[in-house]
Design a protein around this motif. Structure first.
Motif, short mmCIF file in Angstrom:
data_model
loop_
_atom_site.label_atom_id
_atom_site.label_comp_id
_atom_site.label_asym_id
_atom_site.label_seq_id
_atom_site.Cartn_x
_atom_site.Cartn_y
_atom_site.Cartn_z
N ILE A 17 -103.62 62.29 -51.13
CA ILE A 17 -104.10 63.24 -50.22
C ILE A 17 -103.44 64.55 -50.44
CG2 ILE A 17 -104.61 64.06 -47.86
CD1 ILE A 17 -105.03 61.03 -47.10
N GLY A 18 -102.25 64.60 -50.69
CA GLY A 18 -101.35 65.59 -50.83
C GLY A 18 -101.53 66.17 -52.33
N VAL A 19 -101.64 65.44 -53.18
CA VAL A 19 -102.16 66.02 -54.73
C VAL A 19 -103.60 66.47 -54.75
CG1 VAL A 19 -102.63 65.20 -56.93
CG2 VAL A 19 -100.82 63.99 -55.77
N MET A 20 -104.38 66.16 -53.76
CA MET A 20 -105.74 66.72 -53.86
C MET A 20 -105.69 68.06 -53.15
SD MET A 20 -108.34 63.90 -53.53
CE MET A 20 -108.03 62.76 -52.13
N VAL A 21 -104.93 67.98 -52.04
CA VAL A 21 -104.64 69.21 -51.21
C VAL A 21 -104.14 70.20 -52.13
CG1 VAL A 21 -103.67 70.42 -49.21
CG2 VAL A 21 -104.62 68.40 -49.00
N ILE A 22 -102.92 69.95 -52.62
CA ILE A 22 -102.33 71.06 -53.73
C ILE A 22 -103.30 71.41 -54.85
CG2 ILE A 22 -100.31 71.02 -55.58
CD1 ILE A 22 -98.65 69.34 -53.43
N TRP A 55 -100.15 73.27 -62.61
CA TRP A 55 -100.02 72.68 -61.25
C TRP A 55 -99.35 71.46 -61.24
CZ3 TRP A 55 -102.12 67.59 -60.90
CH2 TRP A 55 -102.84 66.95 -61.91
N VAL A 56 -98.87 70.90 -62.32
CA VAL A 56 -98.18 69.55 -62.47
C VAL A 56 -97.00 69.64 -61.94
CG1 VAL A 56 -97.20 68.10 -64.04
CG2 VAL A 56 -99.57 68.97 -64.64
N ALA A 57 -96.18 70.96 -62.18
CA ALA A 57 -94.77 71.14 -61.72
C ALA A 57 -94.64 70.94 -60.18
CB ALA A 57 -94.23 72.55 -62.00
N PRO A 58 -95.59 71.55 -59.24
CA PRO A 58 -95.38 71.32 -57.73
C PRO A 58 -95.71 69.95 -57.37
CG PRO A 58 -96.79 73.15 -58.20
CD PRO A 58 -96.53 72.48 -59.53
N VAL A 59 -96.54 69.00 -58.29
CA VAL A 59 -96.93 67.74 -57.96
C VAL A 59 -95.86 66.84 -58.21
CG1 VAL A 59 -98.90 66.10 -58.39
CG2 VAL A 59 -99.31 68.44 -57.70
N ILE A 60 -95.06 66.89 -59.31
CA ILE A 60 -94.16 65.98 -59.76
C ILE A 60 -92.95 65.38 -58.51
CG2 ILE A 60 -92.04 65.71 -61.15
CD1 ILE A 60 -93.46 67.38 -63.37
N PRO A 61 -92.44 66.02 -57.78
CA PRO A 61 -91.65 65.58 -56.59
C PRO A 61 -92.58 64.64 -55.72
CG PRO A 61 -91.44 67.92 -56.77
CD PRO A 61 -92.49 67.75 -57.55
N LEU A 62 -93.94 64.99 -55.36
CA LEU A 62 -94.72 64.16 -54.88
C LEU A 62 -95.15 62.80 -55.33
CD1 LEU A 62 -96.18 63.95 -52.12
CD2 LEU A 62 -98.05 65.11 -53.03
N ILE A 63 -95.53 62.95 -56.75
CA ILE A 63 -95.94 61.68 -57.36
C ILE A 63 -94.48 60.87 -57.50
CG2 ILE A 63 -96.31 60.85 -59.63
CD1 ILE A 63 -98.27 63.22 -60.05
N THR A 64 -93.32 61.52 -57.75
CA THR A 64 -92.07 60.72 -57.80
C THR A 64 -91.61 59.82 -56.44
OG1 THR A 64 -90.89 62.23 -59.25
CG2 THR A 64 -89.44 60.69 -58.17
N TRP A 65 -91.98 60.63 -55.06
CA TRP A 65 -92.05 59.93 -53.97
C TRP A 65 -92.84 58.75 -53.67
CZ3 TRP A 65 -95.62 60.24 -49.89
CH2 TRP A 65 -95.19 59.51 -48.36
#
Length: 78
Positions: A17-22, A55-65
């Motif tokens: 959900i966070g990735v979609m929002v970002i 857009w990948v850079a802000p999502v990397i920490p979320l995907i790692t988590w």
């Protein structure tokens, strides 16, 4: 005292959900800025290539988590 662990399934749901929002926020912000660009094809190309990959850079920490494994249960040990 450590923080409570979030199960992997719930982390993946929250992260998805966070990735979609970002991503939707990223698309909205940078397509609305498009109108303010000068009318030059090279500038448009650079703008969309950079922001299409950016857009990948802000999502990397979320995907790692999201990808963290659950801690194994200590079955039989006391």
């Amino acid at each position: 005292m450590s923080a409570p662990l979030i199960p992997a399934r719930l982390r993946k749901l929250i992260g998805s959900i966070g990735v979609m929002v970002i991503l939707f926020g990223w698309i909205w912000a940078f397509t609305s800025l498009y109108d303010h660009l000068p009318q030059n094809r090279f500038i448009h190309l650079v703008y969309f290539v950079a922001l299409g990959m950016g857009w990948v850079a802000p999502v990397i920490p979320l995907i790692t988590w999201m990808g963290k494994a659950d801690k194994p249960l200590d079955v039989g040990q006391r």
